[in-house]
Design a protein around this motif. Structure first.
Motif, PDB file in Angstrom:
ATOM      1  N   ARG A  45     -11.281   6.679  10.073  1.00  0.00           N
ATOM      2  CA  ARG A  45     -11.980   7.510   9.098  1.00  0.00           C
ATOM      3  C   ARG A  45     -12.267   8.878   9.726  1.00  0.00           C
ATOM      4  O   ARG A  45     -12.493   8.991  10.922  1.00  0.00           O
ATOM      5  CB  ARG A  45     -13.297   6.849   8.681  1.00  0.00           C
ATOM      6  N   THR A  85       1.561   5.686  -1.039  1.00  0.00           N
ATOM      7  CA  THR A  85       0.950   7.016  -1.041  1.00  0.00           C
ATOM      8  C   THR A  85       0.591   7.506  -2.437  1.00  0.00           C
ATOM      9  O   THR A  85      -0.283   8.372  -2.577  1.00  0.00           O
ATOM     10  CB  THR A  85       1.891   8.036  -0.378  1.00  0.00           C
ATOM     11  N   VAL A 136       0.681   6.679   4.410  1.00  0.00           N
ATOM     12  CA  VAL A 136      -0.250   5.974   3.523  1.00  0.00           C
ATOM     13  C   VAL A 136      -1.692   6.266   3.924  1.00  0.00           C
ATOM     14  O   VAL A 136      -2.552   6.534   3.070  1.00  0.00           O
ATOM     15  CB  VAL A 136       0.034   4.459   3.538  1.00  0.00           C
ATOM     16  N   ALA A 137      -1.972   6.236   5.218  1.00  0.00           N
ATOM     17  CA  ALA A 137      -3.339   6.503   5.684  1.00  0.00           C
ATOM     18  C   ALA A 137      -3.788   7.909   5.292  1.00  0.00           C
ATOM     19  O   ALA A 137      -4.938   8.111   4.875  1.00  0.00           O
ATOM     20  CB  ALA A 137      -3.414   6.313   7.195  1.00  0.00           C
ATOM     21  N   ILE A 147      -7.573   0.695   5.873  1.00  0.00           N
ATOM     22  CA  ILE A 147      -7.587   0.912   4.433  1.00  0.00           C
ATOM     23  C   ILE A 147      -8.170  -0.295   3.712  1.00  0.00           C
ATOM     24  O   ILE A 147      -8.913  -0.165   2.736  1.00  0.00           O
ATOM     25  CB  ILE A 147      -6.157   1.206   3.937  1.00  0.00           C
ATOM     26  N   ARG A 148      -7.881  -1.478   4.213  1.00  0.00           N
ATOM     27  CA  ARG A 148      -8.313  -2.723   3.568  1.00  0.00           C
ATOM     28  C   ARG A 148      -9.744  -3.117   3.943  1.00  0.00           C
ATOM     29  O   ARG A 148     -10.257  -4.132   3.463  1.00  0.00           O
ATOM     30  CB  ARG A 148      -7.347  -3.842   3.927  1.00  0.00           C
ATOM     31  N   TYR A 170      -4.819   8.117   1.757  1.00  0.00           N
ATOM     32  CA  TYR A 170      -6.137   7.513   1.547  1.00  0.00           C
ATOM     33  C   TYR A 170      -7.268   8.348   2.157  1.00  0.00           C
ATOM     34  O   TYR A 170      -8.420   7.934   2.131  1.00  0.00           O
ATOM     35  CB  TYR A 170      -6.166   6.108   2.141  1.00  0.00           C
ATOM     36  N   LEU A 172       0.869  -1.179   0.000  1.00  0.00           N
ATOM     37  CA  LEU A 172       0.000   0.000   0.000  1.00  0.00           C
ATOM     38  C   LEU A 172       0.901   1.222   0.000  1.00  0.00           C
ATOM     39  O   LEU A 172       1.852   1.311   0.780  1.00  0.00           O
ATOM     40  CB  LEU A 172      -0.915  -0.034   1.224  1.00  0.00           C
ATOM     41  N   PRO A 227      -3.418   5.778  -3.976  1.00  0.00           N
ATOM     42  CA  PRO A 227      -4.502   5.586  -3.006  1.00  0.00           C
ATOM     43  C   PRO A 227      -5.782   5.126  -3.690  1.00  0.00           C
ATOM     44  O   PRO A 227      -6.066   5.506  -4.824  1.00  0.00           O
ATOM     45  CB  PRO A 227      -4.673   6.977  -2.396  1.00  0.00           C
ATOM     46  N   GLY A 228      -6.516   4.318  -2.972  1.00  0.00           N
ATOM     47  CA  GLY A 228      -7.811   3.868  -3.467  1.00  0.00           C
ATOM     48  C   GLY A 228      -8.916   4.370  -2.559  1.00  0.00           C
ATOM     49  O   GLY A 228      -8.725   5.297  -1.766  1.00  0.00           O
ATOM     50  N   VAL A 229     -10.064   3.762  -2.678  1.00  0.00           N
ATOM     51  CA  VAL A 229     -11.216   4.145  -1.865  1.00  0.00           C
ATOM     52  C   VAL A 229     -11.292   3.217  -0.659  1.00  0.00           C
ATOM     53  O   VAL A 229     -11.277   1.989  -0.798  1.00  0.00           O
ATOM     54  CB  VAL A 229     -12.520   4.054  -2.689  1.00  0.00           C
ATOM     55  N   VAL A 230     -11.373   3.790   0.531  1.00  0.00           N
ATOM     56  CA  VAL A 230     -11.510   2.998   1.749  1.00  0.00           C
ATOM     57  C   VAL A 230     -12.935   2.454   1.822  1.00  0.00           C
ATOM     58  O   VAL A 230     -13.898   3.213   1.668  1.00  0.00           O
ATOM     59  CB  VAL A 230     -11.203   3.852   2.996  1.00  0.00           C
TER      60      VAL A 230
END
Length: 271
Positions: free
Chosen positions: A253, A146, A221-222, A197-198, A225, A144, A149-152
């Motif tokens: 979140r 930076t 990374v967080a 994230i996953r 995201y 994972l 990034p994808g959608v959480v």
């Protein structure tokens, strides 16, 4: 060939045999992700050799991955500072705006036990801010990063609080109880942070003490995201400090942050 020499040799070439100079053309984020992924593969190979007892395996894995990472970073980014859990710290990094912060094996116990909840952390803090990073989960074959990034995934109706599988923090368990959240035991700090994230958990609250290398890459990374990352008093996470101890951390979140931060001061200190 010693473990250190072998790791240095890996630093000189990637999996396709490309020369180390190719790393100069990589962006910082690409370099972080590549190094974390390769270090993870090295660790898997060390463990798969079958040459080491459980006690020796953790030390050998840490040392070998660390040698690869520090040699590669010093060659690819010679002007940057460097902080690693497995190398002697110096004050030189304090004069640098750009500092790489690495944890070669986050979750040594889980690594040795052949679990999947361990990680490799490679991060770049710029002026103290966790800006670039990658967290490899080699047991899952996942990195994972930076720059991708994808959608959480959305949170379920009942929230999940990820906690240490061996020593859950009292603040975390009490906040979870007040939220009616389910406890999800897990190994390393990186695995816990990436579980949000996953879509495996929703809140990571830690108050048992960590160091900068435990959280810099996961926080970078967080943040990429779109998650909330802070100390448990709501103050920002600041890296490349002279004292590398970082007592606490909250990753969740953004919609849950205010509620969690409001609950923490209500928890009475331990007697």
């Amino acid at each position: 060939m010693t473990a250190a020499q072998g790791a240095a040799a890996v630093a000189a070439s990637n999996a396709n045999g490309a020369p180390a100079q190719a790393g100069a053309s990589l962006t910082d984020a690409e370099l972080a992700a590549h190094l974390a992924e390769v270090a993870g593969r090295i660790l898997i190979e060390v463990r798969a050799s079958g040459m080491l007892s459980l006690k020796k395996l953790g030390k050998a894995g840490d040392a070998t991955a660390n040698q690869f990472l520090i040699h590669a970073l010093r060659e690819q980014r010679p002007d940057d500072g460097l902080l690693s859990e497995e190398s002697k710290d110096t004050d030189e990094r304090l004069t640098k705006e750009r500092v790489w912060i690495i944890d070669p094996v986050d979750g040594t116990r889980e690594y040795g036990e052949e679990r999947t909840d361990w990680a490799v952390h490679v991060a770049l803090a710029i002026n103290g801010v966790p800006t670039i990073g990658a967290v490899a989960l080699p047991g899952l074959g996942v990195v994972l990063r930076t720059d991708q990034p994808g959608v959480v995934p959305p949170a379920p109706e009942r929230l999940r609080m990820v906690v240490s599988r061996t020593r859950p923090a009292r603040e975390a368990t009490e906040v979870a109880e007040r939220l009616g959240a389910e406890l999800v035991p897990m190994g390393s700090a990186g695995a816990k942070a990436m579980s949000i994230i996953r879509g495996e958990a929703d809140i990571y609250l830690h108050s048992g003490g960590q160091y900068e290398w435990d959280s810099c890459a996961p926080a970078a990374v967080a943040l990429a995201y779109g998650l909330h990352c802070s100390r448990i008093d709501g103050s920002p996470l600041v890296y490349n400090q002279q004292d590398t101890y970082m007592p606490d951390l909250l990753i969740c979140r953004k919609e849950h942050a205010e509620q969690v931060l409001a609950l923490i001061p209500q928890i009475a200190p331990a007697a």
